[in-house]
Motif scaffolding. Structure first.
Motif, PDB file in Angstrom:
ATOM      1  N   ARG A   4      13.006   0.065  33.002  1.00 40.80           N
ATOM      2  CA  ARG A   4      13.663  -0.687  31.928  1.00 40.80           C
ATOM      3  C   ARG A   4      14.901   0.041  31.439  1.00 40.80           C
ATOM      4  O   ARG A   4      15.102   0.205  30.251  1.00 40.80           O
ATOM      5  CB  ARG A   4      12.680  -0.927  30.794  1.00 40.80           C
ATOM      6  CG  ARG A   4      11.508  -1.772  31.227  1.00 40.80           C
ATOM      7  CD  ARG A   4      10.682  -2.215  30.046  1.00 40.80           C
ATOM      8  NE  ARG A   4       9.494  -2.894  30.512  1.00 40.80           N
ATOM      9  CZ  ARG A   4       8.264  -2.473  30.339  1.00 40.80           C
ATOM     10  NH1 ARG A   4       8.038  -1.368  29.665  1.00 40.80           N
ATOM     11  NH2 ARG A   4       7.245  -3.142  30.795  1.00 40.80           N
ATOM     12  N   ASP A  54      16.205 -10.281  35.337  1.00 40.88           N
ATOM     13  CA  ASP A  54      16.341  -9.554  34.093  1.00 40.88           C
ATOM     14  C   ASP A  54      16.824  -8.135  34.398  1.00 40.88           C
ATOM     15  O   ASP A  54      17.877  -7.720  33.934  1.00 40.88           O
ATOM     16  CB  ASP A  54      15.007  -9.547  33.353  1.00 40.88           C
ATOM     17  CG  ASP A  54      15.154  -9.324  31.868  1.00 40.88           C
ATOM     18  OD1 ASP A  54      16.291  -9.311  31.373  1.00 40.88           O
ATOM     19  OD2 ASP A  54      14.119  -9.170  31.196  1.00 40.88           O
ATOM     20  N   THR A  76      10.876  -7.928  33.308  1.00 40.69           N
ATOM     21  CA  THR A  76      10.644  -6.821  32.384  1.00 40.69           C
ATOM     22  C   THR A  76       9.380  -6.084  32.823  1.00 40.69           C
ATOM     23  O   THR A  76       9.296  -4.875  32.746  1.00 40.69           O
ATOM     24  CB  THR A  76      10.520  -7.334  30.940  1.00 40.69           C
ATOM     25  OG1 THR A  76      11.751  -7.967  30.593  1.00 40.69           O
ATOM     26  CG2 THR A  76      10.231  -6.214  29.960  1.00 40.69           C
ATOM     27  N   VAL A  96       7.476 -11.418  30.582  1.00 41.48           N
ATOM     28  CA  VAL A  96       7.643 -10.944  29.212  1.00 41.48           C
ATOM     29  C   VAL A  96       7.204 -12.018  28.217  1.00 41.48           C
ATOM     30  O   VAL A  96       7.422 -13.213  28.443  1.00 41.48           O
ATOM     31  CB  VAL A  96       9.098 -10.490  28.953  1.00 41.48           C
ATOM     32  CG1 VAL A  96      10.059 -11.646  29.034  1.00 41.48           C
ATOM     33  CG2 VAL A  96       9.230  -9.743  27.652  1.00 41.48           C
ATOM     34  N   ALA A 113       5.111  -6.946  28.100  1.00 41.41           N
ATOM     35  CA  ALA A 113       5.270  -7.217  29.527  1.00 41.41           C
ATOM     36  C   ALA A 113       3.910  -7.256  30.211  1.00 41.41           C
ATOM     37  O   ALA A 113       3.031  -6.453  29.908  1.00 41.41           O
ATOM     38  CB  ALA A 113       6.145  -6.156  30.177  1.00 41.41           C
TER      39      ALA A 113
END
Length: 169
Positions: A4, A54, A76, A96, A113
């Protein structure tokens, strides 16, 4: 553990933006997708453009994967694809979610998540939405326009909103 990194996310979105407006021939497109998504498998992986991610680095392929145009992968959390998976156009996979309790959403503002796992030889029809935390068993077919809110076992045809098992395959 999903990656992330926000700086990497911004960089990957710039690469994706370029990829989505490009006119690359198919082999060049595949090469660029493999670089963007850090694809490790030797098997074929092709995602028709445009598509959205993402992060892009939390999507994992076992090989022989095809996604038709305009798919959305909110990675995510991890998205794990088995071998020989096919996606129709505009499939959306979400990993997510946010707290259901409004007070928690306002006070904490965080995302939750949950990985999505798709087994070998799965076919997902156009316009399907797959919610966080879902597992779809091998050889399963999900009919177009379905919303998958609960995990599906292997060897079934499922369809509807929410997706329900229609019959065994």
């Amino acid at each position: 553990m999903p990656i992330r990194d926000e700086q990497m996310r911004r960089r990957n979105r710039e690469i994706l933006k370029d990829l989505n407006i490009s006119h690359y021939e198919r082999n060049e497109l595949i090469k660029k997708e493999r670089e963007l998504l850090k694809i490790q498998t030797a098997g074929s992986v092709y995602i028709d453009v445009p598509f959205q991610v993402d992060f892009g680095t939390n999507i994992h392929f076992a090989g022989n994967f095809y996604a038709n145009t305009d798919c959305l992968f909110l990675d995510t959390g991890d998205i794990n694809f088995g071998k020989d998976v096919k996606l129709g156009p505009r499939v959306q996979i979400y990993t997510v979610n946010h707290p259901v309790n409004p007070k928690e959403r306002l006070e904490k503002g965080y995302a939750i998540a949950a990985s999505v796992n798709i087994g070998d030889n799965v076919w997902i029809g156009g316009g399907v939405i797959i919610n966080p935390g879902i597992t779809i068993g091998e050889n399963t077919v999900v009919g177009s326009g379905s919303v998958v809110t609960k995990s599906l076992p292997a060897n079934v045809l499922a369809a509807g909103v929410p997706a329900k098992i229609i019959r065994k395959i």
